[in-house]
Design a protein around this motif. Sequence first.
Motif, mmCIF file in Angstrom:
data_model
loop_
_atom_site.group_PDB
_atom_site.id
_atom_site.type_symbol
_atom_site.label_atom_id
_atom_site.label_comp_id
_atom_site.label_asym_id
_atom_site.label_seq_id
_atom_site.Cartn_x
_atom_site.Cartn_y
_atom_site.Cartn_z
ATOM 1 N N THR A 251 0.713 -1.335 -0.035
ATOM 2 C CA THR A 251 0.020 -0.043 -0.008
ATOM 3 C C THR A 251 0.631 1.296 -0.024
ATOM 4 O O THR A 251 0.549 2.366 -0.708
ATOM 5 N N VAL A 252 1.887 1.176 0.840
ATOM 6 C CA VAL A 252 2.816 2.250 0.902
ATOM 7 C C VAL A 252 3.446 2.693 -0.334
ATOM 8 O O VAL A 252 3.614 3.933 -1.057
ATOM 9 N N ILE A 253 3.904 1.503 -1.118
ATOM 10 C CA ILE A 253 4.443 1.811 -2.290
ATOM 11 C C ILE A 253 3.632 2.274 -3.269
ATOM 12 O O ILE A 253 3.758 3.228 -4.094
ATOM 13 N N THR A 254 2.450 1.820 -3.259
ATOM 14 C CA THR A 254 1.164 2.428 -4.153
ATOM 15 C C THR A 254 1.046 3.884 -4.157
ATOM 16 O O THR A 254 0.770 4.496 -4.830
ATOM 17 N N ILE A 255 1.037 4.431 -2.597
ATOM 18 C CA ILE A 255 0.578 5.613 -2.527
ATOM 19 C C ILE A 255 1.780 6.457 -2.939
ATOM 20 O O ILE A 255 1.665 7.682 -3.370
ATOM 21 N N PHE A 256 3.082 5.989 -2.682
ATOM 22 C CA PHE A 256 4.098 6.778 -3.200
ATOM 23 C C PHE A 256 4.062 6.993 -4.576
ATOM 24 O O PHE A 256 4.405 8.187 -5.283
ATOM 25 N N LEU A 257 3.735 5.869 -5.257
ATOM 26 C CA LEU A 257 3.791 6.200 -6.952
ATOM 27 C C LEU A 257 2.822 6.850 -7.304
ATOM 28 O O LEU A 257 2.753 7.700 -8.443
ATOM 29 N N ALA A 280 -2.868 18.439 -2.004
ATOM 30 C CA ALA A 280 -3.145 17.286 -2.978
ATOM 31 C C ALA A 280 -2.630 16.099 -2.595
ATOM 32 O O ALA A 280 -3.339 15.064 -2.594
ATOM 33 N N PRO A 281 -1.344 15.829 -2.198
ATOM 34 C CA PRO A 281 -0.704 14.541 -1.935
ATOM 35 C C PRO A 281 -1.772 13.890 -0.625
ATOM 36 O O PRO A 281 -2.002 12.480 -0.677
ATOM 37 N N THR A 282 -2.234 14.502 0.291
ATOM 38 C CA THR A 282 -3.327 14.044 1.438
ATOM 39 C C THR A 282 -4.441 13.349 0.689
ATOM 40 O O THR A 282 -5.031 12.454 1.092
ATOM 41 N N ILE A 283 -4.962 14.169 -0.167
ATOM 42 C CA ILE A 283 -6.104 13.543 -0.921
ATOM 43 C C ILE A 283 -5.829 12.457 -1.797
ATOM 44 O O ILE A 283 -6.545 11.056 -1.866
ATOM 45 N N ILE A 284 -4.543 12.422 -2.301
ATOM 46 C CA ILE A 284 -4.237 11.216 -3.279
ATOM 47 C C ILE A 284 -4.005 9.964 -2.288
ATOM 48 O O ILE A 284 -4.370 8.810 -2.603
ATOM 49 N N VAL A 285 -3.406 10.197 -1.084
ATOM 50 C CA VAL A 285 -3.235 9.081 -0.247
ATOM 51 C C VAL A 285 -4.593 8.585 0.084
ATOM 52 O O VAL A 285 -4.678 7.101 -0.021
ATOM 53 N N THR A 286 -5.856 9.147 0.406
ATOM 54 C CA THR A 286 -6.867 8.591 0.610
ATOM 55 C C THR A 286 -7.510 7.695 -0.441
ATOM 56 O O THR A 286 -8.023 6.647 0.172
#
Length: 389
Positions: A251-257, A280-286
Amino acid sequence: MALKNRLVTMLARYPYRIMLFSLLLILGIGVGGSRLTVESGIDIFFSEDDPNLIADRELKRTYGREDNVFFVIDTRGGDIFEANNLASVQTITEKSWQMPYSRRVDSVTNFLYPEVDGDDIVIDTLVEDADALTREDRQRIKDIAMSQQALTGRLLADDGEVAAVNVTLNLPEAELAAAIDQAVSYARALAAEVESANPGLDIHLAGWALTEQTLAEVTARDAVTLIPALLLLVLVMIALILRSVTASLCTVITIFLSILCGMGFAGWAGISLNSVNVSAPTIIVTLAVADCIHLLSVFLTRLRKGQERADALRGALDDTLYPIVLTSITTALGFLSMNFSESPPFRELGTIAAVGVLGALWVTATILPGLVLMLPFRKSGESQPEYPG
């Protein structure tokens, strides 16, 4: 459904080839992140053709900018006209002339006051040498200062407990951010120096230059501290929810990419970070977490029921690919609707978030399956993780 079946078959049959191709594509997009810059100030909230912004810029071209640094000297309930306090105000006033881009300094100590001397009118500063003043001199100066409407309520509190020093700056249009940083750094050092010499004072800084510098610093600091902290929290929570450290790593790898897609796109598009679109990164993380949880939870359930890894992955893709695609596309469209906003930072936020959401979909569909087959996942009842053969 035929299209979905073909996609699932392709993703399950060639996971490593698809993962490698997608990884190279995302890294190419992510290089744009090196082009990102931080932008601050009030002007960024207005479009270039906004009539109010045009009028403001015309006013500044005609009469000059009114950027300033504002020192607020608080005696904590004391009297600003006590010997040490008045000397501190004079020190700030005199040294503020050396502040980079300083154009004018106003305070109670350099206030020009006219006095009659015989047939002459002498105009001089209210305080010449604060350290040499007697009690009677300071009381006379206080009486004069408290009677001046140009001072009270502006550079001097009505009760005489707080004074201010206003430094007007002449900032260049080119390299404006660097100029503001130099002026604010000098002001902070000066405030710390005077506070150290007179511990009875609290010196606070305000003004347009401080506002713009603080916005830039907060934006940069949040990007460096909040995102890593959020990723760590996600890592722990997913490991507890899915009972799999490997799932949380995926999941963390997916979030980072996914973040790399959104912010890399912003860099290539020439979008600067500001106090709005930095979220924006916080929204993308969700959204990236939601995509991963959908796929991994079904995969782990099937795996723990005894299915082989490849079969469990194919079943998970078959069950979740359609809802993940539908959710991601509708969410991206929702964020793109922010482009109808009149304020550029909110339009940029919507665009970056939409690209990041679609990036999360792409990473989940093309890279996550390869990670699932590559990394060790433990089946139910096994004491050691199973490695793919």
